[in-house]
Design a protein around this motif. Structure first.
Motif, PDB file in Angstrom:
ATOM      1  N   ARG A   1       0.830  -1.213   0.000  1.00 31.42           N
ATOM      2  CA  ARG A   1       0.000   0.000   0.000  1.00 31.42           C
ATOM      3  C   ARG A   1       0.859   1.255   0.000  1.00 31.42           C
ATOM      4  N   ASP A   2       1.879   1.271   0.847  1.00 30.01           N
ATOM      5  CA  ASP A   2       2.758   2.443   0.915  1.00 30.01           C
ATOM      6  C   ASP A   2       3.447   2.685  -0.427  1.00 30.01           C
ATOM      7  N   ARG A   3       3.927   1.602  -1.034  1.00 30.66           N
ATOM      8  CA  ARG A   3       4.581   1.739  -2.332  1.00 30.66           C
ATOM      9  C   ARG A   3       3.611   2.258  -3.374  1.00 30.66           C
ATOM     10  N   LEU A   4       2.376   1.758  -3.346  1.00 26.58           N
ATOM     11  CA  LEU A   4       1.372   2.178  -4.310  1.00 26.58           C
ATOM     12  C   LEU A   4       1.059   3.667  -4.159  1.00 26.58           C
ATOM     13  N   LEU A   5       0.914   4.120  -2.908  1.00 24.87           N
ATOM     14  CA  LEU A   5       0.625   5.537  -2.660  1.00 24.87           C
ATOM     15  C   LEU A   5       1.783   6.416  -3.127  1.00 24.87           C
ATOM     16  N   ALA A   6       3.017   5.978  -2.835  1.00 26.12           N
ATOM     17  CA  ALA A   6       4.186   6.735  -3.295  1.00 26.12           C
ATOM     18  C   ALA A   6       4.212   6.807  -4.822  1.00 26.12           C
ATOM     19  N   SER A   7       3.805   5.723  -5.478  1.00 22.27           N
ATOM     20  CA  SER A   7       3.765   5.716  -6.938  1.00 22.27           C
ATOM     21  C   SER A   7       2.775   6.739  -7.464  1.00 22.27           C
ATOM     22  N   VAL A   8       1.588   6.797  -6.847  1.00 18.83           N
ATOM     23  CA  VAL A   8       0.575   7.754  -7.299  1.00 18.83           C
ATOM     24  C   VAL A   8       1.091   9.185  -7.163  1.00 18.83           C
ATOM     25  N   VAL A   9       1.694   9.496  -6.012  1.00 23.33           N
ATOM     26  CA  VAL A   9       2.195  10.858  -5.771  1.00 23.33           C
ATOM     27  C   VAL A   9       3.299  11.202  -6.772  1.00 23.33           C
ATOM     28  N   SER A  10       4.291  10.317  -6.895  1.00 20.88           N
ATOM     29  CA  SER A  10       5.427  10.598  -7.764  1.00 20.88           C
ATOM     30  C   SER A  10       5.021  10.631  -9.232  1.00 20.88           C
ATOM     31  N   ASN A  11       4.177   9.680  -9.652  1.00 22.70           N
ATOM     32  CA  ASN A  11       3.759   9.653 -11.046  1.00 22.70           C
ATOM     33  C   ASN A  11       2.867  10.834 -11.407  1.00 22.70           C
ATOM     34  N   THR A  12       2.055  11.296 -10.450  1.00 16.95           N
ATOM     35  CA  THR A  12       1.260  12.498 -10.701  1.00 16.95           C
ATOM     36  C   THR A  12       2.183  13.685 -10.964  1.00 16.95           C
ATOM     37  N   GLY A  13       3.216  13.826 -10.140  1.00 14.16           N
ATOM     38  CA  GLY A  13       4.186  14.888 -10.368  1.00 14.16           C
ATOM     39  C   GLY A  13       4.878  14.753 -11.709  1.00 14.16           C
ATOM     40  N   SER A  14       5.207  13.517 -12.084  1.00 11.01           N
ATOM     41  CA  SER A  14       5.896  13.292 -13.359  1.00 11.01           C
ATOM     42  C   SER A  14       5.004  13.621 -14.548  1.00 11.01           C
ATOM     43  N   TRP A  15       3.712  13.268 -14.457  1.00 10.30           N
ATOM     44  CA  TRP A  15       2.803  13.587 -15.561  1.00 10.30           C
ATOM     45  C   TRP A  15       2.521  15.081 -15.624  1.00 10.30           C
TER      46      TRP A  15
ATOM     47  N   ILE B   1       7.008  21.228  -8.132  1.00  5.43           N
ATOM     48  CA  ILE B   1       6.072  20.263  -7.534  1.00  5.43           C
ATOM     49  C   ILE B   1       6.540  18.840  -7.821  1.00  5.43           C
ATOM     50  N   ASN B   2       7.015  18.602  -9.037  1.00  8.72           N
ATOM     51  CA  ASN B   2       7.520  17.281  -9.377  1.00  8.72           C
ATOM     52  C   ASN B   2       8.713  16.903  -8.512  1.00  8.72           C
ATOM     53  N   ALA B   3       9.604  17.868  -8.264  1.00  6.79           N
ATOM     54  CA  ALA B   3      10.758  17.599  -7.408  1.00  6.79           C
ATOM     55  C   ALA B   3      10.316  17.177  -6.013  1.00  6.79           C
ATOM     56  N   VAL B   4       9.322  17.866  -5.477  1.00  8.68           N
ATOM     57  CA  VAL B   4       8.830  17.529  -4.136  1.00  8.68           C
ATOM     58  C   VAL B   4       8.193  16.140  -4.119  1.00  8.68           C
ATOM     59  N   SER B   5       7.556  15.745  -5.240  1.00 15.01           N
ATOM     60  CA  SER B   5       6.862  14.456  -5.263  1.00 15.01           C
ATOM     61  C   SER B   5       7.810  13.280  -5.096  1.00 15.01           C
ATOM     62  N   PHE B   6       9.076  13.446  -5.472  1.00 10.94           N
ATOM     63  CA  PHE B   6      10.032  12.349  -5.319  1.00 10.94           C
ATOM     64  C   PHE B   6      10.334  12.062  -3.851  1.00 10.94           C
ATOM     65  N   ALA B   7      10.028  13.017  -2.978  1.00  8.99           N
ATOM     66  CA  ALA B   7      10.241  12.776  -1.546  1.00  8.99           C
ATOM     67  C   ALA B   7       9.394  11.614  -1.045  1.00  8.99           C
ATOM     68  N   ALA B   8       8.201  11.419  -1.627  1.00  7.09           N
ATOM     69  CA  ALA B   8       7.339  10.308  -1.207  1.00  7.09           C
ATOM     70  C   ALA B   8       8.027   8.969  -1.450  1.00  7.09           C
TER      71      ALA B   8
END
Length: 401
Positions: free
Chosen positions: A23-37, A189-196
């Motif tokens: 679950r944690d990995r999945l949530l981190a993926s959503v946050v980081s991928n949202t920033g990437s898109w 914002i994308n840079a911050v998303s990698f923190a997740a």
């Protein structure tokens, strides 16, 4: 609840979510991928503000895909012979730094078309080295019988980000008077998303699934053994050929969408973000329907049907001049995209042994993104000299062939 009770019976689509680490990995993926898109939308639209060349705009997709073509195999090999947790921390940090540099250069108006391409390439380099390892840790978080469901959830999470990210990126850029300022904010914002990602991986106490009493392979030897496996395994060869041909032809959907939005629809950053988000929304729908489809159709039938759907999407992009038909066509293309990528990814992960798993994923990603990188450049050159409509029609003809 014990592990035995979690895995008893037939797993449902939601079974992997009962495992906290997944679950944690999945949530981190959503946050980081949202920033990437968000970054992908803002970066491509920023390029349309810096140049009118269809080739340079299409090269944004090449810059995003080329690192996987060049580094997919080394990425898989290093993940098979080095500690995966440390590799994930290294490359997530790399992407954070690259995104910060891009944000600073954009906010200070020092960015140009070629520097934008270069920094997009460097960001994608981190993603290329990170990607196979990020996928390969899923079997360490769920039992094998839940792996198809876990992969489907990963695909759904990725495409939720794809549905949200482009529209959010376009809205953020459109909210500011200057494209440069709006794009710079998105890059930050994308840079911050990698923190997740960094937080989840840092807290992960890894216990490898597969350990060997043999000494660790050297990098070049590891790469050679991975290539030999792919070369002499018929199932793997079939997956790779299909992946390259399909992505080469369909890459124009990604590479030339910004050109279509600007020239055919005369839209702005928000309109382009909405169009890209339609692909993501279709992809989410495709991910939801995919388990039902996999019970009724073979993987080959699903991928063939997806190729026909891509053909319709490319033809509407080529000749349509109205917003809503293009929205529907891109939604259909998004469904086809998820169906294709998920079927191919599941086929790779279920058909290879543990000792060569990440290398096989790396080779697959290399071939898949190689089709995207080469195809984007080819369709960009074609659009530059013969027109966008001709390039997209040629891609559709290739899919039919």
């Amino acid at each position: 609840m014990t592990e035995a009770s979690l895995t008893a019976g037939s797993p449902s689509l939601w079974s992997p979510l009962r495992r906290r680490l997944f679950r944690d990995r999945l949530l981190a993926s959503v946050v980081s991928n949202t920033g990437s898109w968000m970054q992908d939308t803002a970066g491509t639209w920023l390029m349309t503000a810096l140049t009118i060349s269809p080739l340079l705009i299409a090269l944004m997709q090449t810059a995003a895909s080329l690192p996987v073509l060049l580094l997919g195999l080394p990425a898989g090999a290093t993940a098979d012979i080095l500690d995966r947790r440390r590799l994930l921390l290294l490359w997530a940090g790399w992407m954070l730094v690259a995104a910060v540099i891009l944000s600073v250069l954009t906010l200070t108006s020092w960015i140009g078309a070629w520097s934008l391409l270069l920094l997009t390439f460097l960001l994608s380099l981190g993603s290329a080295m990170n990607g196979p390892t990020w996928q390969a840790i899923v079997p360490e978080m769920v039992p094998r019988e839940e792996l198809p469901e876990a992969i489907a959830l990963n695909s759904a999470a990725f495409n939720i980000a794809r549905a949200i990210g482009p529209a959010a990126g376009g809205l953020t850029v459109a909210a500011f008077a200057s494209v440069m300022l709006g794009a710079g904010i998105v890059f930050f914002i994308n840079a911050v998303s990698f923190a997740a990602v960094l937080i989840v991986i840092y807290r992960w106490k890894r216990t490898p699934l597969f350990t060997s009493a043999l000494p660790a392979e050297r990098l070049l030897a590891s790469m050679r053994s991975g290539l030999r496996y792919a070369r002499f395994t018929p199932a793997m060869r079939a997956i790779l050929v299909r992946a390259f041909l399909q992505t080469f032809c369909v890459s124009g959907m990604w590479a030339l969408l910004a050109v279509v939005a600007r020239e055919n629809l005369h839209g702005g950053a928000l309109g382009y973000g909405i169009l890209t988000g339609c692909i993501g929304l279709g992809a989410v729908t495709g991910a939801i329907l995919l388990p039902w489809l996999r019970q009724r159709l073979s993987a080959d039938a699903i991928i063939t049907t997806a190729a026909l759907a891509f053909t319709v999407t490319l033809l509407v992009m080529a000749w349509g001049r109205q917003f809503w038909p293009l929205v529907l066509a891109l939604f259909l293309g998004g469904m086809a995209w998820t169906s294709t990528t998920s079927c191919l990814n599941i086929a790779v992960q279920l058909s290879v042994p543990a000792w060569v798993q990440v290398r096989s994923l790396g080779i697959y990603q290399m071939v898949f993104q190689g089709g995207m990188a080469i195809g984007s450049a080819v369709w960009g050159v074609t659009a530059e000299h013969l027109g966008t409509s001709f390039a997209l029609t040629a891609g559709a003809a290739g899919l039919i062939a």
